[in-house]
Design a protein around this motif. Structure first.
Motif, PDB file in Angstrom:
ATOM      1  N   MET A  37       0.707  -1.258   0.137  1.00 48.15           N
ATOM      2  CA  MET A  37       0.037  -0.158   0.144  1.00 48.15           C
ATOM      3  C   MET A  37       0.720   1.095   0.069  1.00 48.15           C
ATOM      4  O   MET A  37       0.651   2.253  -0.769  1.00 48.15           O
ATOM      5  N   MET A  42      -2.325   0.038  -4.962  1.00 48.08           N
ATOM      6  CA  MET A  42      -3.555   0.360  -4.949  1.00 48.08           C
ATOM      7  C   MET A  42      -3.990   1.305  -6.096  1.00 48.08           C
ATOM      8  O   MET A  42      -5.007   1.207  -6.844  1.00 48.08           O
ATOM      9  N   GLU A  43      -3.197   2.464  -6.081  1.00 47.30           N
ATOM     10  CA  GLU A  43      -3.315   3.340  -7.136  1.00 47.30           C
ATOM     11  C   GLU A  43      -3.228   2.907  -8.602  1.00 47.30           C
ATOM     12  O   GLU A  43      -3.866   3.359  -9.355  1.00 47.30           O
ATOM     13  N   GLU A  46      -5.654   0.336  -9.298  1.00 52.39           N
ATOM     14  CA  GLU A  46      -7.132   0.607  -9.020  1.00 52.39           C
ATOM     15  C   GLU A  46      -7.750  -0.432  -8.186  1.00 52.39           C
ATOM     16  O   GLU A  46      -8.904  -1.050  -8.360  1.00 52.39           O
ATOM     17  N   ALA A  47      -6.987  -0.970  -7.104  1.00 54.14           N
ATOM     18  CA  ALA A  47      -7.450  -1.870  -6.383  1.00 54.14           C
ATOM     19  C   ALA A  47      -8.226  -1.565  -4.948  1.00 54.14           C
ATOM     20  O   ALA A  47      -7.365  -0.607  -4.492  1.00 54.14           O
ATOM     21  N   SER A  48      -8.877  -2.350  -4.525  1.00 51.51           N
ATOM     22  CA  SER A  48      -9.561  -1.773  -3.033  1.00 51.51           C
ATOM     23  C   SER A  48      -8.294  -2.698  -2.031  1.00 51.51           C
ATOM     24  O   SER A  48      -7.890  -3.484  -2.342  1.00 51.51           O
ATOM     25  N   ALA A  49      -8.435  -2.318  -0.829  1.00 47.64           N
ATOM     26  CA  ALA A  49      -7.607  -2.975   0.390  1.00 47.64           C
ATOM     27  C   ALA A  49      -8.096  -4.360   0.476  1.00 47.64           C
ATOM     28  O   ALA A  49      -7.163  -5.129   0.659  1.00 47.64           O
ATOM     29  N   GLU A  50      -9.315  -4.438   0.131  1.00 46.44           N
ATOM     30  CA  GLU A  50      -9.749  -5.979   0.358  1.00 46.44           C
ATOM     31  C   GLU A  50      -9.176  -6.824  -0.857  1.00 46.44           C
ATOM     32  O   GLU A  50      -8.760  -8.078  -0.616  1.00 46.44           O
ATOM     33  N   VAL A  51      -9.125  -6.406  -1.991  1.00 48.98           N
ATOM     34  CA  VAL A  51      -8.565  -6.985  -2.881  1.00 48.98           C
ATOM     35  C   VAL A  51      -7.331  -7.357  -2.736  1.00 48.98           C
ATOM     36  O   VAL A  51      -6.654  -8.215  -3.021  1.00 48.98           O
ATOM     37  N   LEU A  52      -6.574  -6.102  -2.438  1.00 46.84           N
ATOM     38  CA  LEU A  52      -4.975  -6.341  -2.038  1.00 46.84           C
ATOM     39  C   LEU A  52      -4.579  -7.543  -1.237  1.00 46.84           C
ATOM     40  O   LEU A  52      -3.721  -7.982  -1.258  1.00 46.84           O
TER      41      LEU A  52
END
Length: 357
Positions: A37, A42-43, A46-52
């Protein structure tokens, strides 16, 4: 209204190099997610914290499943569970067996035993390397040692073939195996200035010139054990310091060759006998396992420190050792030329590598 979709299905195992390195470094999933992060993934994706988190957990799980194959790299290419391209396989293996210089410096020369492994908590605290990573690196050293100690043939080549390592990494592992086998002392305060690569270079010199394999390439433990017959022959070199006439002749020849070529000539002339005694006595004592272990300490105490105290440069050291070695070949009554060449070739190379200005 019908919709047409083009679907592509592949089974190549996806492995992110950065995530793999985090796993190798002993990070937990949560810590690895934080690092990713902070790196802006993430940027970028373009992924969410859950996906990461899910992606990191999935990759960590894959690496853990692959680990048993990495411990026996030859099996990695032939297994069917993971579809991994050859170049990616090579990367996985090389990184798995890579080690931190700070870690190897702490365990170099120690017995690769359970006792040493128990001390890895202290090593981890001292180096800042996670305990999990320390254990992986230690287990790799021990695994390579156990495999190659049963094999005939050149040590570096055996490591390269059985663990599919690139040349330089195989050479580094050969040095680790060689030091563990001969239990060279590397931890004393006087040796702390030396890096792992300094010791690895010296190990290469010893392996290529002083082991049984240097004269016979089909014996067991050829590149691991020092040549006992050669070590016994080194005792004959004591005549260079025991025979006063020979000692004086040697000094005279060296001083004639050095005069006018260095600013520390007076110091070289004054200390010749002490330095010569130091170098020859190191040779004469190498039949004793304890003196073999103290080889690097002796080089520092008997030669490197006296030269440094007299402000010799590395160029001065090279000049002195060159003429010191060559002048002995001119001595008519000195009959041990082959042993002398084999001994001093390694001594000169090691001292020059160890002489940090």
């Amino acid at each position: 209204m019908s919709v047409e979709l083009d679907v592509f299905v592949g089974n190549t195992t996806i492995m992110d190099k950065e995530v793999y390195q985090l796993w190798l470094n002993g990070y937990t999933v949560n810590d690895a997610v934080k690092v990713r992060m902070e790196g802006g993934v993430m940027e970028e994706c373009e992924a969410s914290a859950e996906v990461l988190l899910s992606d990191t957990m999935d990759q960590f799980r894959t690496f853990q499943m692959c680990e048993r194959l990495l411990q026996n790299p030859a099996k990695l290419a032939n297994q069917l569970l993971f579809q991994i391209p050859p170049d990616r396989q090579a990367m996985l293996i090389e990184r798995y067996y890579a080690f931190a210089d700070a870690f190897v410096r702490e365990v170099l020369g120690k017995k690769l035993s359970k006792g040493t492994k128990k001390d890895l908590d202290d090593v981890s605290a001292k180096t800042g390397i996670t305990l999990k990573s320390c254990r992986r690196q230690f287990d790799n050293f021990k695994r390579v040692f156990k495999v190659v100690e049963e094999l005939k043939g050149p040590l570096v080549e055996n490591i390269r073939q059985h663990f599919l390592l690139p040349d330089q990494l195989a050479r580094d592992y050969a040095a680790i195996v060689f030091f563990a086998n001969n239990r060279f002392e590397t931890g004393k305060k006087k040796l702390q200035y030396l890096t792992f690569q300094d010791f690895a270079f010296c190990a290469g010199q010893l392996i290529n010139n002083w082991t049984v394999g240097a004269v016979d390439n089909m014996v067991e433990d050829m590149d691991v054990d020092l040549d006992k017959e050669f070590l016994q022959d080194l005792k004959d070199l004591k005549i260079l310091i025991a025979d006063k006439d020979l000692l004086d002749q040697h000094k005279s020849l060296v001083c004639v060759a050095l005069r006018g070529k260095t600013k520390v000539f007076n110091e070289m002339e004054t200390n010749f006998k002490n330095l010569s005694r130091g170098l020859v006595n190191i040779a004469a004592k190498l039949t004793n396992p304890k003196d073999v272990r103290d080889f690097f300490i002796d080089l520092v105490e008997k030669f490197i420190e006296p030269c440094k105290s007299d402000r010799w440069t590395a160029t001065d050291v090279n000049l002195y050792l060159t003429h010191y070695t060559n002048s002995a070949h001119i001595l008519d009554s000195f009959k041990y030329q082959t042993v002398w060449t084999r001994y001093m070739g390694v001594i000169k190379s090691c001292i020059l590598r160890m002489y940090h200005e």
